[in-house]
Motif scaffolding. Structure first.
Motif, PDB file in Angstrom:
ATOM      1  N   SER A 125      32.257  42.409  29.580  1.00  0.00           N
ATOM      2  CA  SER A 125      33.184  42.814  28.523  1.00  0.00           C
ATOM      3  C   SER A 125      34.415  43.539  29.046  1.00  0.00           C
ATOM      4  O   SER A 125      35.436  43.601  28.353  1.00  0.00           O
ATOM      5  CB  SER A 125      32.470  43.714  27.504  1.00  0.00           C
ATOM      6  N   THR A 126      34.336  44.098  30.258  1.00  0.00           N
ATOM      7  CA  THR A 126      35.478  44.873  30.762  1.00  0.00           C
ATOM      8  C   THR A 126      36.115  44.275  32.007  1.00  0.00           C
ATOM      9  O   THR A 126      37.153  44.771  32.450  1.00  0.00           O
ATOM     10  CB  THR A 126      35.062  46.327  31.063  1.00  0.00           C
ATOM     11  N   LEU A 127      35.518  43.247  32.586  1.00  0.00           N
ATOM     12  CA  LEU A 127      36.168  42.555  33.705  1.00  0.00           C
ATOM     13  C   LEU A 127      37.181  41.563  33.142  1.00  0.00           C
ATOM     14  O   LEU A 127      37.010  40.345  33.190  1.00  0.00           O
ATOM     15  CB  LEU A 127      35.127  41.858  34.577  1.00  0.00           C
ATOM     16  N   VAL A 128      38.236  42.146  32.582  1.00  0.00           N
ATOM     17  CA  VAL A 128      39.270  41.385  31.878  1.00  0.00           C
ATOM     18  C   VAL A 128      40.627  41.840  32.394  1.00  0.00           C
ATOM     19  O   VAL A 128      40.861  43.037  32.571  1.00  0.00           O
ATOM     20  CB  VAL A 128      39.178  41.592  30.351  1.00  0.00           C
ATOM     21  N   GLU A 129      41.522  40.892  32.630  1.00  0.00           N
ATOM     22  CA  GLU A 129      42.871  41.223  33.070  1.00  0.00           C
ATOM     23  C   GLU A 129      43.885  40.603  32.114  1.00  0.00           C
ATOM     24  O   GLU A 129      43.579  39.668  31.380  1.00  0.00           O
ATOM     25  CB  GLU A 129      43.108  40.711  34.491  1.00  0.00           C
ATOM     26  N   GLY A 130      45.094  41.150  32.146  1.00  0.00           N
ATOM     27  CA  GLY A 130      46.148  40.662  31.256  1.00  0.00           C
ATOM     28  C   GLY A 130      46.593  41.752  30.305  1.00  0.00           C
ATOM     29  O   GLY A 130      46.502  42.940  30.607  1.00  0.00           O
ATOM     30  N   ASP A 131      47.070  41.327  29.140  1.00  0.00           N
ATOM     31  CA  ASP A 131      47.534  42.283  28.141  1.00  0.00           C
ATOM     32  C   ASP A 131      47.088  41.823  26.758  1.00  0.00           C
ATOM     33  O   ASP A 131      46.288  40.906  26.630  1.00  0.00           O
ATOM     34  CB  ASP A 131      49.055  42.447  28.205  1.00  0.00           C
ATOM     35  N   ARG A 132      47.628  42.445  25.724  1.00  0.00           N
ATOM     36  CA  ARG A 132      47.150  42.119  24.369  1.00  0.00           C
ATOM     37  C   ARG A 132      47.580  40.730  23.933  1.00  0.00           C
ATOM     38  O   ARG A 132      46.994  40.166  23.011  1.00  0.00           O
ATOM     39  CB  ARG A 132      47.636  43.165  23.372  1.00  0.00           C
TER      40      ARG A 132
ATOM     41  N   GLY B 260      42.403  37.193  30.238  1.00  0.00           N
ATOM     42  CA  GLY B 260      41.316  36.336  30.680  1.00  0.00           C
ATOM     43  C   GLY B 260      40.401  37.107  31.599  1.00  0.00           C
ATOM     44  O   GLY B 260      40.690  38.243  31.992  1.00  0.00           O
ATOM     45  N   PRO B 261      39.261  36.530  31.965  1.00  0.00           N
ATOM     46  CA  PRO B 261      38.321  37.208  32.864  1.00  0.00           C
ATOM     47  C   PRO B 261      38.965  37.494  34.219  1.00  0.00           C
ATOM     48  O   PRO B 261      39.749  36.693  34.730  1.00  0.00           O
ATOM     49  CB  PRO B 261      37.174  36.206  32.998  1.00  0.00           C
ATOM     50  N   SER B 262      38.624  38.630  34.797  1.00  0.00           N
ATOM     51  CA  SER B 262      39.136  38.976  36.127  1.00  0.00           C
ATOM     52  C   SER B 262      38.173  38.567  37.230  1.00  0.00           C
ATOM     53  O   SER B 262      38.422  38.851  38.404  1.00  0.00           O
ATOM     54  CB  SER B 262      39.403  40.482  36.213  1.00  0.00           C
ATOM     55  N   SER B 263      37.085  37.906  36.858  1.00  0.00           N
ATOM     56  CA  SER B 263      36.108  37.436  37.829  1.00  0.00           C
ATOM     57  C   SER B 263      35.636  36.043  37.453  1.00  0.00           C
ATOM     58  O   SER B 263      35.528  35.714  36.261  1.00  0.00           O
ATOM     59  CB  SER B 263      34.894  38.385  37.868  1.00  0.00           C
ATOM     60  N   ALA B 264      35.372  35.243  38.458  1.00  0.00           N
ATOM     61  CA  ALA B 264      34.714  33.967  38.195  1.00  0.00           C
ATOM     62  C   ALA B 264      33.324  34.226  37.632  1.00  0.00           C
ATOM     63  O   ALA B 264      32.714  35.268  37.898  1.00  0.00           O
ATOM     64  CB  ALA B 264      34.615  33.151  39.482  1.00  0.00           C
TER      65      ALA B 264
END
Length: 445
Positions: free
Chosen positions: A149-156, A160-164
């Motif tokens: 739920s928190t391995l997320v990158e970007g903005d509002r 998208g997910p920050s990990s495969a």
């Protein structure tokens, strides 16, 4: 210094451990990590027999240092001798929870788990179950463990997910905003307020260079969540029982969250995590409510003994006066060194946290906060000092990682594995350790 044994151990590890390590950050030092043989007070001795002043302190759990005081060591040994674990409750769990609830403003009830990641994962699930909503708000560059739920990158707008390995659908429900940006988070609540279950935030960014909150930021988050019927969750895995003493960072900053996650110090150096908060929210967990949470090793008796005795010892022996005093000496000394030798850099930290960020902006150090950046609007460098993780990342990160840290290592000073991780003072450190460290900074900068 000779590092041949560390090199050989890493070579062996590469055959049997993924990347030669069991946690990714440990592989960050180049060309290979330092393998530790033992700890001693505020120092560690590596596999080659080299001795270092240790400012990593297990990445935060070791408030007392590597040599545990006799009462703490005795409690751990006594509990271990009575059997490692039972899968049933013990009195220690109750006593530890009572201690935390007495001292931390937000905590009425607790649930012990096994790691900071497990704590934040369970807290997010609890917030969603309690509110009946799906979306959560997190800070860009904030770290809340290795959870989907928190391995997320970007903005509002785009994220998208920050990990495969994480389905893109997870990121749809997580909205990252810049830390310290009141306008950005207010706009998110204006657009999604009825769907937001919680805001998950560190009191200060402690995994991205130590960034303090600007005045009023946490109060804004408190007001926004109250108005929207969402929960405010403070991730105090790093700051808990380190910043703000026994009352944790929430007592220092004067804001009471609905839920708080803990780890590190609350287990006294053993694997641990915990979620604490208001009774009506906490009782949404099973077996009282419908939000499932369980764990074989939760409330592990050895961990409970280590954590409780550590906190009791800290309460009775002026531990915070010692570690915070040394932290101040470090930051004040570093501020003088930086002003003279690298005025574009920024000294950060509070209480027993410290770091020098290799920032690129700012023409002068005059008027800078002597005890570490406090986000003071009256400071000459207020506009230049980092306000969020992106500001920290724009610094000379590779210079810190590849040039500065190795030089400090060769001078007998062990710093965190990269520019972003915090550095910690422990009760086992001395003023001599501080002076030796400041001299090494003078030489390296």
């Amino acid at each position: 210094m000779n590092h041949e044994t560390s090199r050989d151990l890493y070579d062996r590890a590469l055959d049997v451990l993924v990347g030669g390590v069991n946690s990714s950050v440990r592989a960050a030092p180049q060309p290979y990590p330092t393998f530790v043989r033992k700890g001693d007070g505020g120092h560690v001795v590596d596999a080659d027999g080299n001795r270092y002043v240790d400012w990593v302190m297990g990445l935060g759990p070791l408030l007392l240092g590597h040599d545990l005081p006799e009462p703490v060591q005795a409690a751990i040994q006594r509990r271990t001798s009575e059997g490692p674990m039972y899968g049933m409750p013990t009195e220690l769990e109750v006593e530890h929870a009572e201690f935390v609830a007495r001292h931390v403003p937000s905590v009425e009830m607790l649930r012990f788990v096994n790691s900071g990641t497990e704590a934040t994962t369970s807290a997010v699930r609890l917030a969603r179950g309690y509110t009946g909503r799906d979306k959560i708000v997190v800070m860009q560059s904030g770290y809340h463990g290795a959870q989907e739920s928190t391995l997320v990158e970007g903005d509002r707008e785009e994220r998208g997910p920050s990990s495969a390995g994480i389905p893109a659908e997870f990121a749809e429900h997580t909205i990252p905003v810049p830390f310290n940006d009141e306008d950005a988070v207010t706009e998110v609540f204006e657009e999604h307020g009825d769907d937001i279950a919680c805001v998950l935030v560190e009191p200060l960014l402690a995994n991205k260079g130590i960034v303090e909150p600007v005045d009023g930021y946490h109060e804004t988050l408190r007001d926004l969540t109250d108005d929207a019927g969402a929960l405010l969750i403070w991730d105090e895995v790093i700051t808990g029982f380190r910043v703000g003493g026994l009352g944790c960072a929430q007592s220092k900053y004067g804001v009471t969250p609905d839920l708080t996650t803990f780890g590190k110090i609350i287990g006294g150096g053993f694997p641990v995590g915990a979620i604490g908060g208001r009774t009506d929210i906490m009782e949404a967990f099973t077996p009282v409510g419908d939000v499932f949470q369980a764990g074989t090793f939760s409330g592990h008796p050895v961990t409970m003994a280590a954590g409780l005795e550590t906190l009791q010892y800290a309460a009775e022996n002026d531990v915070y006066e010692h570690v915070n005093g040394l932290g101040r000496k470090l930051r004040e000394g570093l501020s003088e060194i930086v002003a003279d030798q690298a005025p574009e850099y920024t000294v950060v930290g509070t209480d027993s946290l410290f770091k020098v960020l290799f920032t690129r902006r700012g023409d002068a150090q005059s008027g800078a906060c002597a005890d570490g950046c406090e986000q003071d609007p009256d400071c000459d460098r207020f506009d230049a000092c980092p306000k969020n993780g992106a500001d920290v990342a724009r610094g000379a990160v590779e210079r810190w990682n590849r040039v500065f840290r190795p030089q400090m290592l060769d001078d007998g000073i062990l710093l965190s594995q990269n520019q972003f991780e915090s550095q910690f003072v422990a009760y086992g450190h001395t003023e001599e350790d501080v002076e030796r460290t400041l001299e090494a900074y003078r030489n390296a900068l």
